[in-house]
Scaffold this motif. Structure first.
Motif, mmCIF file in Angstrom:
data_model
loop_
_atom_site.group_PDB
_atom_site.id
_atom_site.type_symbol
_atom_site.label_atom_id
_atom_site.label_comp_id
_atom_site.label_asym_id
_atom_site.label_seq_id
_atom_site.Cartn_x
_atom_site.Cartn_y
_atom_site.Cartn_z
ATOM 1 N N ALA A 6 -16.746 -38.120 39.394
ATOM 2 C CA ALA A 6 -16.066 -39.090 38.532
ATOM 3 C C ALA A 6 -16.645 -39.005 37.129
ATOM 4 N N ALA A 34 -12.214 -36.811 39.465
ATOM 5 C CA ALA A 34 -11.461 -38.024 39.137
ATOM 6 C C ALA A 34 -11.712 -38.374 37.676
ATOM 7 N N THR A 35 -10.698 -38.197 36.852
ATOM 8 C CA THR A 35 -10.832 -38.481 35.428
ATOM 9 C C THR A 35 -9.445 -38.788 34.887
ATOM 10 N N VAL A 53 -6.736 -40.653 37.267
ATOM 11 C CA VAL A 53 -6.961 -42.008 37.764
ATOM 12 C C VAL A 53 -6.208 -43.068 36.968
ATOM 13 N N THR A 102 -10.153 -44.586 40.281
ATOM 14 C CA THR A 102 -11.236 -43.762 40.829
ATOM 15 C C THR A 102 -11.512 -44.145 42.274
ATOM 16 N N TYR A 116 -21.368 -38.872 39.776
ATOM 17 C CA TYR A 116 -20.809 -39.405 38.535
ATOM 18 C C TYR A 116 -21.822 -39.290 37.413
ATOM 19 N N THR A 126 -17.172 -47.022 42.563
ATOM 20 C CA THR A 126 -16.427 -46.360 43.633
ATOM 21 C C THR A 126 -17.312 -46.097 44.838
#
Length: 398
Positions: A6, A34-35, A53, A102, A116, A126
């Motif tokens: 993330a 996840a971005t 996300v 996310t 992350y 998350t």
């Protein structure tokens, strides 16, 4: 194992983590990034599977508009966005806009681990929401989470936006088990070196050292970049944010100064509009968005704004640097550069042509800068690789 990475939607906040993602893929793990915003395309170009996300809006664009126009009417907006606008820096906006997506990415991906960047609260939240371990990765080599990060804020390391999102998303006070915090700094830049016994005095989470591996995109390498230069080659860049925020006035000073020196200048200005600069001097080549890694090894020095990734790359290659720090973490990076002796710095608000010439001439003529830069480069190379650190994190889960 399925690892969710993330990151926030900025080049300097995402690209430093991509080598770790590659390490996970080559080790056989499933990886999802996840971005949002431009980083979805940057991640895809790096060969990664990416989950947007927050596809409904351009979060990075929202941030730039927020910074440029503080008087704008935001109308009827969710409470977390109002709180984010009142917070310091951009990270509140990222927390407000990216946390829910996310968590959804981690849920549908069935993540076993959430990795992350150290300043990205959506990743931490998350891991807590899903009840899986977290791995916090430093994304700066001039300063780290020991200096500035969400975990040093009040209320167990969380600001008002983070606390609000905990309530809104039903996370409550759940905390993820953080396996480790990864420190990519060289020992003489404040890092751990090979001291693997260090632990955070606040919560006992161990800190692990890791070598920094520069990644700033791929490109077809121009032949000149691989050939020795006939005279000193100087890289010049202001990154992707500074030109939007402050224009090209500092760039004009640097180009005028270097244009009269016996050097070759590589101006990597991305998509910045350079028409205000007029005709460039004969010794200046404008290359647009050419990743630093393609030509920096052949440079004698670099002039830049102090962005985290732009500070890290010359350290990796052992190149002296002149930093004209703009805002955010730029002054901190500049100070670390000066303190370690790998370069020089000057306030961009007062720098002039003669001063730039003098400072660049010092970088080229005083051997101490190149020697110090080479020492830091050797320190970075001696630290554990991302692959070794990733394997250690996976082993810690068992």
């Amino acid at each position: 194992m399925r690892i969710l990475f993330a990151t926030a939607p900025g080049y300097g906040l995402t690209l430093p983590l991509i080598p770790m993602m590659w390490a996970a893929r080559t080790a056989g793990h499933e990886v999802l990034l996840a971005t949002t915003s431009e980083m979805t395309e940057a991640g895809a170009r790096a060969g990664l599977a990416v989950y947007d996300v927050f596809p409904a809006r351009d979060v990075w664009g929202d941030l730039m508009r927020q910074v440029m126009d503080k008087t704008a009417d935001h109308g009827d907006e969710p409470e977390e966005y109002r709180l984010a606008r009142q917070s310091m820096g951009p990270f509140g906006l990222f927390t407000a806009s990216m946390t829910a997506g996310t968590i959804e990415a981690g849920r549908v991906f069935r993540a076993d681990l959430v990795a992350y960047s150290s300043d990205h609260a959506p990743g931490m939240l998350t891991a807590a929401a899903l009840g899986v371990p977290g791995l916090e990765i430093g994304n700066r080599v001039s300063w780290s989470t020991r200096d500035v990060d969400w975990s040093q804020r009040a209320d167990r390391g969380e600001d008002e936006v983070t606390a609000f999102m905990r309530t809104k998303l039903g996370i409550g006070d759940r905390q993820a088990r953080v396996i480790a915090r990864i420190d990519p700094r060289a020992p003489s830049m404040g890092g751990l070196g090979n001291d693997e016994q260090a632990a955070d005095a606040r919560d006992g989470v161990p800190w692990w050292p890791m070598s920094y591996v520069p990644y700033n995109g791929g490109a077809v390498v121009p032949p000149w970049a691989l050939q020795p230069a006939d005279r000193p080659r100087i890289a010049v860049t202001l990154g992707t944010v500074v030109p939007v925020m402050t224009g090209v006035s500092n760039l004009r000073v640097v180009i005028e100064a270097l244009g009269a020196m016996e050097v070759d200048v590589v101006l990597a200005a991305g998509t910045t509009d350079l028409t205000e600069l007029g005709e460039l001097p004969d010794n200046v080549s404008s290359v647009g968005y050419l990743p630093l890694s393609t030509f920096l090894p052949g440079c004698a020095a670099i002039v830049h704004h102090g962005g985290s990734g732009t500070t890290a790359a010359p350290l990796y290659y052992g190149i002296p640097q002149l930093v004209l720090p703009s805002f955010a973490d730029n002054p901190m990076s500049a100070q670390r550069v000066v303190d370690r002796g790998v370069g020089l710095s000057h306030d961009p608000a007062t720098v002039d042509v003669d001063t730039v010439r003098e400072l660049v001439d010092r970088l080229l003529s005083e051997r101490s800068f190149a020697d110090a830069a080479a020492e830091v480069s050797a320190e970075m190379a001696a630290q554990p690789s991302p692959a070794i650190v990733l394997a250690r994190a996976v082993a810690a889960l068992n």
